[in-house]
Every structure is written in structure tokens, then in C-alpha cells.
Motif scaffolding. Structure first.
Motif, mmCIF file in Angstrom:
data_model
loop_
_atom_site.group_PDB
_atom_site.id
_atom_site.type_symbol
_atom_site.label_atom_id
_atom_site.label_comp_id
_atom_site.label_asym_id
_atom_site.label_seq_id
_atom_site.Cartn_x
_atom_site.Cartn_y
_atom_site.Cartn_z
ATOM 1 N N PRO A 1 23.601 0.966 -37.539
ATOM 2 C CA PRO A 1 23.414 2.369 -37.166
ATOM 3 C C PRO A 1 24.340 2.765 -36.029
ATOM 4 C CG PRO A 1 21.649 1.030 -36.251
ATOM 5 C CD PRO A 1 22.467 0.118 -37.119
ATOM 6 N N VAL A 2 24.801 3.991 -36.068
ATOM 7 C CA VAL A 2 25.645 4.541 -35.025
ATOM 8 C C VAL A 2 24.900 5.713 -34.400
ATOM 9 C CG1 VAL A 2 27.846 5.641 -34.474
ATOM 10 C CG2 VAL A 2 27.735 3.862 -36.245
ATOM 11 N N VAL A 3 24.546 5.593 -33.132
ATOM 12 C CA VAL A 3 23.844 6.684 -32.450
ATOM 13 C C VAL A 3 24.811 7.846 -32.259
ATOM 14 C CG1 VAL A 3 22.619 7.390 -30.370
ATOM 15 C CG2 VAL A 3 22.300 5.076 -31.302
ATOM 16 N N GLN A 4 24.391 9.029 -32.719
ATOM 17 C CA GLN A 4 25.256 10.204 -32.698
ATOM 18 C C GLN A 4 24.511 11.360 -32.042
ATOM 19 O OE1 GLN A 4 27.071 10.599 -36.810
ATOM 20 N NE2 GLN A 4 25.875 8.738 -37.110
ATOM 21 N N MET A 5 25.186 12.083 -31.192
ATOM 22 C CA MET A 5 24.564 13.174 -30.461
ATOM 23 C C MET A 5 24.713 14.485 -31.212
ATOM 24 S SD MET A 5 23.170 11.623 -28.093
ATOM 25 C CE MET A 5 22.488 13.111 -27.345
ATOM 26 N N PRO A 6 23.606 15.212 -31.412
ATOM 27 C CA PRO A 6 23.663 16.483 -32.132
ATOM 28 C C PRO A 6 24.177 17.611 -31.246
ATOM 29 C CG PRO A 6 21.423 16.041 -31.439
ATOM 30 C CD PRO A 6 22.231 14.834 -31.056
ATOM 31 N N GLU A 7 24.635 18.644 -31.905
ATOM 32 C CA GLU A 7 25.057 19.872 -31.227
ATOM 33 C C GLU A 7 24.287 21.033 -31.843
ATOM 34 O OE1 GLU A 7 29.059 22.666 -30.709
ATOM 35 O OE2 GLU A 7 29.222 20.600 -31.446
ATOM 36 N N PHE A 8 23.674 21.847 -31.014
ATOM 37 C CA PHE A 8 22.824 22.930 -31.502
ATOM 38 C C PHE A 8 23.592 24.246 -31.451
ATOM 39 C CE2 PHE A 8 20.152 19.631 -29.664
ATOM 40 C CZ PHE A 8 19.306 19.355 -30.735
ATOM 41 N N THR A 9 23.888 24.793 -32.641
ATOM 42 C CA THR A 9 24.600 26.064 -32.727
ATOM 43 C C THR A 9 23.814 27.021 -33.612
ATOM 44 O OG1 THR A 9 25.907 25.368 -34.645
ATOM 45 C CG2 THR A 9 26.821 24.913 -32.460
ATOM 46 N N VAL A 10 23.950 28.306 -33.315
ATOM 47 C CA VAL A 10 23.194 29.319 -34.056
ATOM 48 C C VAL A 10 23.567 29.306 -35.529
ATOM 49 C CG1 VAL A 10 22.783 31.797 -34.301
ATOM 50 C CG2 VAL A 10 22.897 30.759 -32.017
ATOM 51 N N ARG A 11 24.844 29.193 -35.836
ATOM 52 C CA ARG A 11 25.259 29.286 -37.235
ATOM 53 C C ARG A 11 24.696 28.142 -38.073
ATOM 54 N NH1 ARG A 11 31.629 27.559 -37.875
ATOM 55 N NH2 ARG A 11 31.532 25.533 -36.787
ATOM 56 N N ALA A 12 24.661 26.938 -37.528
ATOM 57 C CA ALA A 12 24.104 25.809 -38.271
ATOM 58 C C ALA A 12 22.593 25.941 -38.410
ATOM 59 C CB ALA A 12 24.461 24.497 -37.579
ATOM 60 N N ILE A 13 21.923 26.414 -37.350
ATOM 61 C CA ILE A 13 20.470 26.574 -37.390
ATOM 62 C C ILE A 13 20.070 27.593 -38.446
ATOM 63 C CG2 ILE A 13 18.472 27.395 -36.075
ATOM 64 C CD1 ILE A 13 19.876 26.210 -33.571
ATOM 65 N N VAL A 14 20.749 28.747 -38.452
ATOM 66 C CA VAL A 14 20.418 29.794 -39.421
ATOM 67 C C VAL A 14 20.694 29.339 -40.846
ATOM 68 C CG1 VAL A 14 21.039 32.108 -40.205
ATOM 69 C CG2 VAL A 14 20.763 31.660 -37.756
ATOM 70 N N GLU A 15 21.786 28.642 -41.035
ATOM 71 C CA GLU A 15 22.193 28.248 -42.385
ATOM 72 C C GLU A 15 21.358 27.116 -42.954
ATOM 73 O OE1 GLU A 15 26.162 26.449 -44.631
ATOM 74 O OE2 GLU A 15 26.372 27.684 -42.835
ATOM 75 N N LEU A 16 20.917 26.175 -42.115
ATOM 76 C CA LEU A 16 20.345 24.934 -42.643
ATOM 77 C C LEU A 16 18.857 24.724 -42.385
ATOM 78 C CD1 LEU A 16 23.226 22.393 -41.857
ATOM 79 C CD2 LEU A 16 22.563 23.312 -44.079
ATOM 80 N N VAL A 17 18.337 25.105 -41.231
ATOM 81 C CA VAL A 17 16.989 24.666 -40.840
ATOM 82 C C VAL A 17 15.923 25.169 -41.808
ATOM 83 C CG1 VAL A 17 15.212 24.816 -39.073
ATOM 84 C CG2 VAL A 17 17.575 24.343 -38.414
ATOM 85 N N ILE A 18 15.879 26.475 -42.055
ATOM 86 C CA ILE A 18 14.841 27.010 -42.938
ATOM 87 C C ILE A 18 14.988 26.490 -44.365
ATOM 88 C CG2 ILE A 18 13.855 29.116 -43.935
ATOM 89 C CD1 ILE A 18 13.154 28.686 -41.015
ATOM 90 N N PRO A 19 16.189 26.535 -44.972
ATOM 91 C CA PRO A 19 16.305 25.977 -46.331
ATOM 92 C C PRO A 19 15.924 24.502 -46.421
ATOM 93 C CG PRO A 19 18.193 27.355 -45.844
ATOM 94 C CD PRO A 19 17.431 27.206 -44.558
#
Length: 428
Positions: A237-255
Motif C-alpha cells: 500500500p502507498v499512503v496518499q494524501m487527498p485534496e478536497f476541491t469543489v469540482r470533484a466533490i460536486v461531480e463524484l460524492v453524491i453519485p
């Protein structure tokens, strides 16, 4: 065939149908001696077939999605490590505690969605969406009303969605017979010969015999090809740090959340209920959310309750012993995750017809039961609309056809079959 036992037994969870928060295991956790007593050849093979089924095409989807985002070999290895090791461990623990099949995997429609998003989103942004999707799924589960939400969907409509999803797997058997008869035909013939002979079924379950015949056919035809091997053996496993952006949240989280809770978990719950189990819906939802959050930090997509895999795990045997098939699946999944590069090489070496034929035949009983549940009672028009939309491969707003099949079926039923809603609400 899917087990048809309907009498209650002590290995299932005690649930209040109106409250998700009473989902406690009814029996004590099985001791090793009990597990060894309950396990058998049919359950072991169902676990193996479930793993093969889950780790062939779905792994290819991960690799394709990673290629769209230009992910490195280390990132892809970490992704595959996470979906197998974390979900395999969760499967083993949950199935052991509840003594029923509770196979967790990763959302395949979500993976397809992510592959499209990676063409314009950075990988770190996608990981941020994975984290928040896990938070949202867990929060919905903690409300304690997941069961009420799922119960609002008529069972025939949900099972029509399941039939639509499973249909392609059955069609793939027929396709394999045409494209690779040397492998597929012996598997199909062996399966039906064993299925129609009661005496033979007692010592050789049809799917076991079909698998053995298929392996012999692959070996005899010389189609096992290990030329595409990897020099790496162990995945890390490679620990990877997320980045929180509005465009990714709107596009992906709800679907993604809708896909996990409504489509994927809805399939899994419906399959297990049709086999006589009573899955702990709230526990499953919260577990999916928590595991999704953890998996995101090593680059893995959201966790879900696997519909097709659970259908394979309940395809044979006594209901109270089917949890051993899930234990087999979970433990093997952990091993696959640890040896991901080597496993992928072996899977690529097997002809596609073998995997498609064995997996499709293993799901044949589940597909039959899904059709029976969808079209033998009320909501027949809604179920038909759901089935047609689900098999259409329709995608709207980056959400796949199973979800829109549910929406279209409920709308059609509400417009034309409103009396069936009243009839279902009046049942005890």
C-alpha cells in the motif's frame, strides 16, 4: 441454485423490521470447531468462484480507469491491494460475527465513473471525493433509517433491477459457447448433466464438476498463457494524501454514495433476502462508509455489499452454513491483495470464456429467483420498466442504468399500479 430454505434459524441476526438499530447477531460468534464443522466442498468452491468472478473483469476495469488517469504502477498496485485486503478482511469479520454471507467488494459502476472523471480531475482530488463519500455513507447509516429508506422501494422492482444486472452474466455464457466452444461447451454440459441427476449431485455439486471440467478443457486446449507475467510478487500500500476541491466533490460524492447505498447495497441486500438471510442493513452501510474512508488513503475506491458475489456464495447448500463460503472468499481476497501482481498475471492467463461461463452458471439460480420475485406478484409493470431500463446501459448525470431503472420503475408503478402500494403497506 439459490438456497430456498425459509425457516428461521439461530445463525441469523435479530432485526426489528421498523428499526435499523436492533441489528445484533443472534448467535454467539462461531468457534473454530464450529466453522470447521460447517465448511464443506460446495461452500469452499463457491468462495473460490466468487473470488474468480470478482477479480477478473473488475480488476480490468480498475486498470482501465487507472490508465485514464495515468496512474503509476505503485498507485495501481495500492488500489488493488486496498480493494482486496480491506474488503476481504471486512467480509471475513462480518460474515463470522453474523454467521451469514456478507461479501464486501468495491463499486464497479463507481470505478467506471472515476475513470471518466480522471480525464479532467487530479488523482488527489478523486481521493478527496472518496473520503467524503465514505463520510456521507457512514452518516446516512448512523441515522438508523437505512432500512426504512430501502423498504420504500417495492421488492419486485428491486429484484427486477437485480435481474437486469445479472442478465448479462447469463448472456455471457451463451456468448462464450459461440466464441470459445472448446472451453465453454464442456463446462455447460457438465453443469447440466450434474444438475439433472440427483444421485450425482450428492457427491459432486454441479458448479464443482463444471469447474473441474473447465480446468481440464483449458489445459487440453493449451489456452493457459503465462507469457504476460510481472516481476513483482508482493503488493504494497502507498499512503496518499487527498485534496478536497469543489469540482470533484460536486461531480463524484453524491453519485458514488447513491451507487453504493441504493444500487450496489440494494442488490446485495435483495440477493441475501431472496436466499432467506436477513442482512443487517445499518451495520452494512456504516461499515461501507468507514471502510471507504480508510481505503481512500491508500488509493482505493468506495466499499459496497457485492450483489453478484453474494449471489454466488448463496448458490448452494444449507443457509446456516453459507457463511463459510463468505469466509473462504474473504480470506482468499486478502491473499490476492497481498499477491496482487502474481494473481493478475494468472487471471490474465486464463481464457475469458472459462471465467464467464463458470461465473454465469453459478449465477443461474440467482437469476431465475430474481425473475420469479420480480414478476410473480404485484408491481409487474414497474418491474418490467425497471428491467428494461437496467439492461439498456443508460447513463444520465454520470449515474448508471440500475439507479435509473429503479427511478423509472417506481414512477411507472406510482402512475399505473398505485393500488399495489396500498396492498404492500397493508401486509403484516
Amino acid at each position: 441454485m439459490v438456497a430456498s430454505h425459509t425457516r428461521p434459524h439461530t445463525a441469523t441476526a435479530v432485526l426489528d423490521p421498523d428499526d435499523d438499530r436492533s441489528e445484533r447477531p443472534a448467535a454467539r460468534i462461531a468457534r473454530p470447531r464450529t466453522v470447521l464443522r460447517d465448511v464443506g466442498p460446495a461452500y469452499l468452491l463457491n468462495g473460490v468462484v466468487g473470488l474468480i468472478f470478482s477479480a477478473s473483469g473488475p480488476v480490468a476495469i480498475i486498470l482501465a480507469a487507472g490508465a485514464a488517469g495515468d496512474l503509476s504502477a505503485a498507485e495501481l498496485s495500492s488500489w488493488i491491494f486496498g480493494v482486496f485486503v480491506l474488503n476481504g478482511a471486512l467480509t471475513a469479520v462480518a460474515s463470522w460475527v453474523y454467521r451469514m454471507p456478507l461479501a464486501f467488494a468495491w463499486t464497479i459502476p463507481g470505478t467506471v465513473l472515476v475513470g471518466a472523471s480522471l480525464q479532467h480531475l487530479a488523482w488527489a482530488e478523486v481521493l478527496g471525493a472518496f473520503v467524503l463519500t465514505g463520510v456521507l455513507i457512514a452518516a446516512i447509516g448512523l441515522t438508523g433509517r437505512v432500512r426504512a429508506f430501502m423498504s420504500a422501494l417495492p421488492t419486485p422492482i428491486v429484484m427486477a433491477m437485480v435481474a437486469g444486472v445479472f442478465l448479462q452474466f447469463g448472456v455471457d455464457v451463451v456468448t462464450s459457447v459461440g466464441t470459445d466452444p472448446v472451453v465453454a461447451v464442456p463446462v455447460v454440459v457438465a453443469f447440466f448433466l450434474l444438475s439433472c441427476h440427483r444421485a450425482l449431485r450428492r457427491w459432486m455439486p454441479p458448479i464443482i464438476g463444471a469447474s473441474l471440467v473447465g480446468i481440464a478443457a483449458v489445459a487440453a486446449s493449451g489456452q493457459f498463457d503465462l507469457e504476460r507475467t510481472s516481476s513483482d510478487i508482493f503488493a504494497a500500500p502507498v499512503v496518499q494524501m487527498p485534496e478536497f476541491t469543489v469540482r470533484a466533490i460536486v461531480e463524484l460524492v453524491i453519485p458514488l454514495a447513491i451507487t453504493v447505498i441504493v444500487v450496489q447495497n440494494g442488490q446485495g441486500v435483495a440477493v441475501l433476502r431472496s436466499a432467506g438471510h436477513r442482512p443487517p442493513v445499518t451495520v452494512v452501510t456504516v461499515a461501507c462508509g468507514v471502510m471507504s474512508m480508510l481505503a481512500a488513503f491508500i488509493g482505493s475506491i468506495s466499499t459496497c455489499l457485492a450483489g453478484p458475489t453474494n449471489a454466488i456464495l448463496v448458490a448452494d447448500g444449507r443457509r446456516e452454513r453459507q457463511y463459510t463460503a463468505a469466509l473462504t472468499f474473504g480470506l482468499l481476497a486478502v491473499l490476492v491483495g497481498l499477491f496482487a501482481p502474481a494473481f493478475v498475471a494468472v487471471m490474465l492467463a486464463m481464457p475469458a470464456a472459462f471465467i464467464a461461463t463458470v461465473g454465469g452458471l453459478a449465477l443461474l439460480g440467482a437469476l431465475q429467483n430474481a425473475f420469479r420475485a420480480a414478476f410473480s406478484g404485484g408491481f409487474t409493470l414497474g418491474a418490467l420498466v425497471t428491467f428494461l431500463v437496467t439492461v439498456s446501459d443508460l447513463t444520465v448525470l454520470n449515474i448508471g442504468a440500475p439507479f435509473w431503472g429503479l427511478v423509472a420503475g417506481v414512477v411507472a408503478a406510482w402512475l399505473v399500479e398505485r393500488n399495489d402500494f396500498g396492498a404492500s403497506e397493508s401486509r403484516p
